[in-house]
Motif scaffolding. Structure first.
Motif, PDB file in Angstrom:
ATOM      1  N   ASP A  13       0.816  -1.221   0.000  1.00 13.43           N
ATOM      2  CA  ASP A  13       0.000   0.000   0.000  1.00 13.43           C
ATOM      3  C   ASP A  13       0.854   1.277   0.000  1.00 13.43           C
ATOM      4  N   GLU A  14       2.162   1.140  -0.189  1.00 14.73           N
ATOM      5  CA  GLU A  14       3.048   2.302  -0.165  1.00 14.73           C
ATOM      6  C   GLU A  14       3.572   2.686  -1.547  1.00 14.73           C
ATOM      7  N   GLY A  15       2.879   2.265  -2.587  1.00 11.32           N
ATOM      8  CA  GLY A  15       3.276   2.619  -3.944  1.00 11.32           C
ATOM      9  C   GLY A  15       3.356   4.120  -4.159  1.00 11.32           C
ATOM     10  N   SER A  16       2.455   4.868  -3.551  1.00 12.92           N
ATOM     11  CA  SER A  16       2.474   6.324  -3.741  1.00 12.92           C
ATOM     12  C   SER A  16       3.690   6.950  -3.047  1.00 12.92           C
ATOM     13  N   VAL A  17       4.135   6.372  -1.956  1.00 13.35           N
ATOM     14  CA  VAL A  17       5.327   6.866  -1.264  1.00 13.35           C
ATOM     15  C   VAL A  17       6.549   6.612  -2.138  1.00 13.35           C
ATOM     16  N   VAL A  18       6.657   5.392  -2.654  1.00  8.36           N
ATOM     17  CA  VAL A  18       7.761   5.052  -3.558  1.00  8.36           C
ATOM     18  C   VAL A  18       7.712   5.976  -4.776  1.00  8.36           C
ATOM     19  N   ALA A  19       6.528   6.161  -5.359  1.00  6.92           N
ATOM     20  CA  ALA A  19       6.374   6.987  -6.562  1.00  6.92           C
ATOM     21  C   ALA A  19       6.790   8.431  -6.310  1.00  6.92           C
ATOM     22  N   ARG A  20       6.456   8.973  -5.146  1.00  8.29           N
ATOM     23  CA  ARG A  20       6.834  10.359  -4.828  1.00  8.29           C
ATOM     24  C   ARG A  20       8.351  10.501  -4.816  1.00  8.29           C
ATOM     25  N   LEU A  21       9.033   9.551  -4.200  1.00  6.99           N
ATOM     26  CA  LEU A  21      10.495   9.613  -4.130  1.00  6.99           C
ATOM     27  C   LEU A  21      11.134   9.391  -5.503  1.00  6.99           C
ATOM     28  N   ILE A  22      10.595   8.455  -6.282  1.00  7.18           N
ATOM     29  CA  ILE A  22      11.135   8.202  -7.624  1.00  7.18           C
ATOM     30  C   ILE A  22      10.870   9.400  -8.535  1.00  7.18           C
ATOM     31  N   ALA A  63       9.253   9.136   4.932  1.00  7.13           N
ATOM     32  CA  ALA A  63      10.114   8.366   4.024  1.00  7.13           C
ATOM     33  C   ALA A  63      11.130   9.332   3.428  1.00  7.13           C
ATOM     34  N   VAL A  64      12.421   9.038   3.666  1.00  2.00           N
ATOM     35  CA  VAL A  64      13.485   9.942   3.210  1.00  2.00           C
ATOM     36  C   VAL A  64      14.375   9.314   2.137  1.00  2.00           C
ATOM     37  N   GLY A  65      14.132   8.028   1.827  1.00  2.00           N
ATOM     38  CA  GLY A  65      14.934   7.367   0.808  1.00  2.00           C
ATOM     39  C   GLY A  65      14.258   6.114   0.300  1.00  2.00           C
ATOM     40  N   VAL A  66      14.666   5.719  -0.908  1.00  2.00           N
ATOM     41  CA  VAL A  66      14.111   4.514  -1.528  1.00  2.00           C
ATOM     42  C   VAL A  66      15.198   3.831  -2.346  1.00  2.00           C
ATOM     43  N   LEU A  67      15.155   2.515  -2.365  1.00  2.00           N
ATOM     44  CA  LEU A  67      16.009   1.718  -3.237  1.00  2.00           C
ATOM     45  C   LEU A  67      15.120   0.638  -3.836  1.00  2.00           C
ATOM     46  N   VAL A  68      15.144   0.535  -5.162  1.00  2.00           N
ATOM     47  CA  VAL A  68      14.372  -0.498  -5.854  1.00  2.00           C
ATOM     48  C   VAL A  68      15.362  -1.518  -6.398  1.00  2.00           C
ATOM     49  N   LEU A  69      15.112  -2.770  -6.069  1.00  2.00           N
ATOM     50  CA  LEU A  69      16.017  -3.865  -6.377  1.00  2.00           C
ATOM     51  C   LEU A  69      15.293  -4.896  -7.231  1.00  2.00           C
ATOM     52  N   ASN A  70      15.939  -5.287  -8.327  1.00  2.00           N
ATOM     53  CA  ASN A  70      15.379  -6.279  -9.248  1.00  2.00           C
ATOM     54  C   ASN A  70      16.216  -7.542  -9.215  1.00  2.00           C
ATOM     55  N   GLU A  71      15.545  -8.678  -9.192  1.00  2.00           N
ATOM     56  CA  GLU A  71      16.258  -9.943  -9.335  1.00  2.00           C
ATOM     57  C   GLU A  71      16.382 -10.234 -10.817  1.00  2.00           C
ATOM     58  N   LEU A  87      17.750   4.476  -6.777  1.00  3.47           N
ATOM     59  CA  LEU A  87      18.191   4.798  -5.425  1.00  3.47           C
ATOM     60  C   LEU A  87      18.084   6.303  -5.278  1.00  3.47           C
ATOM     61  N   TYR A  88      17.338   6.735  -4.275  1.00  2.00           N
ATOM     62  CA  TYR A  88      17.138   8.170  -4.068  1.00  2.00           C
ATOM     63  C   TYR A  88      17.063   8.460  -2.579  1.00  2.00           C
ATOM     64  N   VAL A  89      17.712   9.545  -2.192  1.00  2.00           N
ATOM     65  CA  VAL A  89      17.632  10.050  -0.830  1.00  2.00           C
ATOM     66  C   VAL A  89      17.264  11.533  -0.918  1.00  2.00           C
ATOM     67  N   ALA A  90      16.302  11.946  -0.117  1.00  2.76           N
ATOM     68  CA  ALA A  90      15.892  13.353  -0.088  1.00  2.76           C
ATOM     69  C   ALA A  90      17.112  14.227   0.202  1.00  2.76           C
ATOM     70  N   PRO A  91      17.221  15.372  -0.488  1.00  5.09           N
ATOM     71  CA  PRO A  91      18.419  16.213  -0.366  1.00  5.09           C
ATOM     72  C   PRO A  91      18.832  16.530   1.070  1.00  5.09           C
ATOM     73  N   GLU A  92      17.881  16.782   1.936  1.00  3.57           N
ATOM     74  CA  GLU A  92      18.225  17.146   3.311  1.00  3.57           C
ATOM     75  C   GLU A  92      18.781  15.968   4.124  1.00  3.57           C
ATOM     76  N   TRP A  93      18.705  14.761   3.584  1.00  3.05           N
ATOM     77  CA  TRP A  93      19.218  13.568   4.260  1.00  3.05           C
ATOM     78  C   TRP A  93      20.451  12.980   3.576  1.00  3.05           C
ATOM     79  N   ARG A  94      20.962  13.650   2.560  1.00  2.54           N
ATOM     80  CA  ARG A  94      22.169  13.164   1.893  1.00  2.54           C
ATOM     81  C   ARG A  94      23.383  13.372   2.798  1.00  2.54           C
ATOM     82  N   SER A  95      24.360  12.533   2.629  1.00  2.00           N
ATOM     83  CA  SER A  95      25.583  12.543   3.437  1.00  2.00           C
ATOM     84  C   SER A  95      25.292  12.257   4.910  1.00  2.00           C
ATOM     85  N   ALA A  96      24.157  11.614   5.175  1.00  2.00           N
ATOM     86  CA  ALA A  96      23.799  11.238   6.548  1.00  2.00           C
ATOM     87  C   ALA A  96      23.762   9.720   6.707  1.00  2.00           C
TER      88      ALA A  96
END
Length: 151
Positions: A13-22, A63-71, A87-96
């Motif tokens: 049910d978190e597809g919209s969260v993933v989509a926002r970050l992507i 949610a401050v980051g996402v990684l999508v992994l494919n087999e 792979l995405y991290v919100a700018p304010e959380w980079r280098s953290a």
């Protein structure tokens, strides 16, 4: 930014969260706004595939980051392996340490499945040299350019 992020598998049910970050990732890469609703349709389809797992990094309820992994599978890779497609991290959380934590979780996920490797396509250089440097620090090696053909 003292709080340690929690990384877990994205729920169905978190597809919209993933989509926002992507969408934010694609906007950064393309230099133009990307509609999260349009990305949401693709996210819904892709995240429903049994060969795809998305991990979300949370700080509190955000949610401050996402990684999508494919087999994937290839003879050159010795069988089944993983590919990080996003792979995405919100700018304010980079280098953290958020991206590093996401990659570590992906590595553990792959090791549990007996994968021998993880692969990732880095964005064009030299414009994204920080991204390439990050992957190198995480133990990835350059193996050549990635090409595509749109069908």
């Amino acid at each position: 930014m003292c709080e340690t992020p929690l990384v877990r598998v994205a729920r169905s049910d978190e597809g919209s969260v993933v989509a926002r970050l992507i969408a934010a990732l694609l906007s950064e890469l393309d230099g133009a706004p990307v509609d999260p609703v349009a990305v949401g349709k693709s996210a819904e389809t892709v995240l429903a595939l049994p060969s795809v797992t998305a991990f979300l990094a949370f700080v509190g309820d955000e949610a401050v980051g996402v990684l999508v992994l494919n087999e994937c599978a290839a003879i050159y890779a010795g069988g089944v392996f993983g590919e990080i497609s996003e792979l995405y991290v919100a700018p304010e959380w980079r280098s953290a340490g958020v991206a590093r934590l996401l990659v570590q979780v992906a590595q553990g996920f792959g090791q549990e499945r007996g994968w021998k490797r993880l692969e990732v396509g880095a964005p064009p250089q030299p414009g994204w040299s920080r991204t390439l440097a990050f992957y190198r620090r995480e133990g990835f090696e350059e193996v050549g350019p990635r090409l595509r053909r749109v069908l």
